[in-house]
Scaffold this motif. Structure first.
Motif, PDB file in Angstrom:
ATOM      1  N   GLY A 192      33.434  43.716  44.544  1.00 58.23           N
ATOM      2  CA  GLY A 192      32.941  43.679  43.170  1.00 58.23           C
ATOM      3  C   GLY A 192      31.460  43.376  43.090  1.00 58.23           C
ATOM      4  N   LEU A 193      30.862  43.049  44.241  1.00 57.88           N
ATOM      5  CA  LEU A 193      29.451  42.658  44.297  1.00 57.88           C
ATOM      6  C   LEU A 193      28.678  43.682  45.124  1.00 57.88           C
ATOM      7  CD1 LEU A 193      30.275  39.005  45.260  1.00 57.88           C
ATOM      8  CD2 LEU A 193      28.967  39.597  43.220  1.00 57.88           C
ATOM      9  N   PRO A 194      27.363  43.707  44.998  1.00 57.17           N
ATOM     10  CA  PRO A 194      26.590  44.633  45.819  1.00 57.17           C
ATOM     11  C   PRO A 194      26.740  44.353  47.322  1.00 57.17           C
ATOM     12  CG  PRO A 194      25.262  43.788  44.000  1.00 57.17           C
ATOM     13  CD  PRO A 194      26.545  43.027  43.981  1.00 57.17           C
ATOM     14  N   ARG A 195      27.043  43.121  47.664  1.00 54.56           N
ATOM     15  CA  ARG A 195      27.347  42.789  49.057  1.00 54.56           C
ATOM     16  C   ARG A 195      28.289  41.591  49.071  1.00 54.56           C
ATOM     17  NH1 ARG A 195      21.481  40.350  50.741  1.00 54.56           N
ATOM     18  NH2 ARG A 195      20.853  42.424  50.083  1.00 54.56           N
ATOM     19  N   PRO A 196      29.104  41.417  50.129  1.00 54.47           N
ATOM     20  CA  PRO A 196      30.034  40.289  50.147  1.00 54.47           C
ATOM     21  C   PRO A 196      29.277  38.963  50.130  1.00 54.47           C
ATOM     22  CG  PRO A 196      30.409  41.769  52.016  1.00 54.47           C
ATOM     23  CD  PRO A 196      29.178  42.243  51.333  1.00 54.47           C
ATOM     24  N   ARG A 197      29.959  37.926  49.650  1.00 54.46           N
ATOM     25  CA  ARG A 197      29.283  36.637  49.509  1.00 54.46           C
ATOM     26  C   ARG A 197      30.280  35.493  49.720  1.00 54.46           C
ATOM     27  NH1 ARG A 197      27.071  34.986  43.732  1.00 54.46           N
ATOM     28  NH2 ARG A 197      26.041  36.997  43.843  1.00 54.46           N
ATOM     29  N   LEU A 198      29.839  34.432  50.412  1.00 57.71           N
ATOM     30  CA  LEU A 198      30.638  33.212  50.492  1.00 57.71           C
ATOM     31  C   LEU A 198      30.496  32.471  49.176  1.00 57.71           C
ATOM     32  CD1 LEU A 198      29.707  31.981  54.096  1.00 57.71           C
ATOM     33  CD2 LEU A 198      31.852  33.048  53.380  1.00 57.71           C
TER      34      LEU A 198
END
Ligand SMILES: Cc1cc2nc3c(=O)[nH]c(=O)nc-3n(C[C@H](O)[C@H](O)[C@H](O)COP(=O)(O)OP(=O)(O)OC[C@H]3O[C@@H](n4cnc5c(N)ncnc54)[C@H](O)[C@@H]3O)c2cc1C
Ligand code: FES
Ligand code: FES
Length: 461
Positions: A192-198
């Motif tokens: 859902g984001l431009p790149r994965p994120r913690l």
């Protein structure tokens, strides 16, 4: 187009610096080839010994289907692998290719990041090999090559994805949650984001940060993300540690990998090393690599193997499925440049002459589960390859559906096929040997003889 085959990391660095793009499995590259996305120079990583998986460390050339043993004790990674594409695609796409593509919607990087995995990367900018978080790949400015991945410590974890289609469409939202040794939970969100994120489970990205497009609104993604994170954390806290829970079906087995799985009496054999590729028992010179963007599918058809059908040309429909060294793969995604001397390719034409093929054809014909027959050769190859490894087809209809997951039937006949193929064994139809034939393979050979390269887009599923 130039194809380089670097033999060591130094040669790979030189190739990257000259502008070569790494070639992993080819799934991303081949499906983008028609958009001219291939680099002018391509570096085939196959000669670098990156195809080994040992003790939680996986080489960049290892296909996802072969990661099962390395994922032991790391359920989040195992579930992300099993969620990626369909079985035929997982046999092709490599760990390095999935990471190197840096797709925000890819499944594996999300699970790797939550698991504390590190990626060994050759960075062409400074010429060094470094261990990075998978998330750091998104910030590398220049060319790089993934060499291997350390999967991180074994730990309870879960991976959840939400998608419009169970097997093929990429995720709209994906979530991995892994329990840390201190009892806390590391959560990574992706798709859902431009790149994965913690993220912290109670501080998720808001709708203003999420993608808002024709597939789903940001608000919808936000609600799904909250649900998936809550469910993943609850599963880790209250459920059997690390086991899949919730409404999803358990992940399908990952498969045995690309090596020839010990031929059965009538099964394919691993070809002896030589100078040729063996296609349906006929030796053909290895393609010289001068046209690396040609697909194995069209190379086969151009050499008269018309049992290979070409539909979507992006790995989705399964019509082009052939057996490559005993493993069914969508041949439209195999760059012909990846063929090696000694490789063995079997199309439906060969399988139809064997008891396994006759059993499948007999069952489909008896139940009138074939209509136009365009998807049938691919289905035959997948079923025949399964039988070679397991003796007969699974008795459970859901398992058959998993087996057929990489096949689309435009006539809608696969539901009937899944029903009638349950438990089919070659021995069941041995006496029917003379009656069998592929419905349209020969007729297609005649009509296709005049089909030139310019007509290719018209052969669609
Ligand atoms: C039908 C289908 C369904 C799919 N479904 C999913 C899915 O559900 N989830 C998902 O996550 N993905 C999915 N994918 C996408 C797939 O994961 C990517 O296409 C992946 O990049 C393919 O890997 P490959 O080894 O074939 O790479 P290639 O096609 O060889 O390369 C892809 C990209 O990665 C680069 N690359 C390759 N190897 C390396 C390396 N070692 N180091 C650095 N860069 C490298 C290439 O230069 C290229 O830019 C699907 C693909 C298909 C065709
Ligand atoms: S999967 Fe290869 S043509 Fe559709
Ligand atoms: S029978 Fe027509 S595509 Fe399957």
């Amino acid at each position: 187009m130039e194809l380089l085959r670097p033999a060591d990391v130094g040669a790979l660095l030189a190739a990257l610096r000259s502008g070569a793009v790494p070639l992993g499995g080819g799934a991303g590259l081949m499906s983008a080839a028609f958009a001219d996305a291939w680099g002018r120079i391509t570096a085939d990583l196959g000669g670098l010994g990156l195809d080994r998986a040992v003790d939680g460390r996986v080489g960049a050339m290892v296909p996802l289907s072969r990661m099962a043993a390395s994922c032991a004790g790391r359920p989040a990674i195992a579930q992300a692998v099993a969620a990626t594409g369909h079985p035929g695609v997982r046999r092709l796409i490599t760990v390095g290719g999935v990471l190197g593509a840096r797709s925000p919607r890819a499944d594996l990087p999300v699970a790797l990041a939550a698991s504390g995995a590190t990626v060994s990367v050759l960075d062409a900018a400074d010429g060094t090999v470094r261990e990075l978080s998978p998330l750091d790949l998104w910030t590398l400015p220049g060319p790089f090559a993934v060499l291997s991945v350390d999967l991180g410590p074994a730990a309870p974890g879960v991976y959840r994805r939400f998608t419009g289609h169970q097997t093929i469409a990429p995720s709209l939202v994906s979530v991995a949650a892994v329990r840390r040794p201190d009892g806390g939970i590391t959560v990574c969100v992706g798709a859902g984001l431009p790149r994965p994120r913690l993220v912290e489970p109670d501080r998720l990205p808001g709708p203003d940060e999420l993608l808002d497009d024709g597939e789903a609104s940001a608000g919808y993604r936000h609600r799904i993300m909250r649900l998936l994170v809550a469910e993943a954390c609850e599963a880790l806290t209250t459920g059997p540690a690390g086991l899949p829970s919730g409404p999803q079906r358990a992940a399908a087995p990952l498969g045995d990998g690309p090596t020839c799985a010990g031929p059965r009496a009538d099964g394919p054999t691993c070809a002896a090393p030589g100078t040729d590729v063996v296609v349906d028992g006929t030796a053909r010179p290895v393609p010289d690599g001068s046209r690396p963007t040609d697909s194995l599918a069209w190379w086969l058809r151009d050499h008269g193997h018309r049992a290979v059908k070409v539909g979507c040309e992006e790995g989705t429909c399964g019509a082009c499925t052939v057996s490559l060294n005993g493993e069914p793969v969508p041949s439209c995604l195999v760059p012909v440049a990846r063929l090696r001397a000694g490789d063995r390719v079997d199309t439906a034409a060969t399988l139809a002459d064997r008891p396994a093929g006759r059993a499948v054809i007999g069952a489909l014909a008896e139940a009138a589960a074939v209509q136009c027959g365009f998807c049938t050769p691919g289905v035959l190859v997948s079923c025949g390859s399964w039988m070679d490894r397991h003796g007969g087809l699974p008795a459970d209809e859901d398992d058959i559906r998993d087996l057929l997951a990489g096949h689309l039937c435009r006539c809608g006949g696969l539901a009937a096929a899944a029903h009638v193929l349950r438990g089919v064994c070659p021995a069941d139809t041995e006496t029917d040997a003379d009656a069998a034939a592929i419905p349209d393979a020969d007729a297609d050979a005649d009509t296709d003889t005049a089909t030139g390269a310019d007509d290719r887009r018209e052969v669609t599923a």
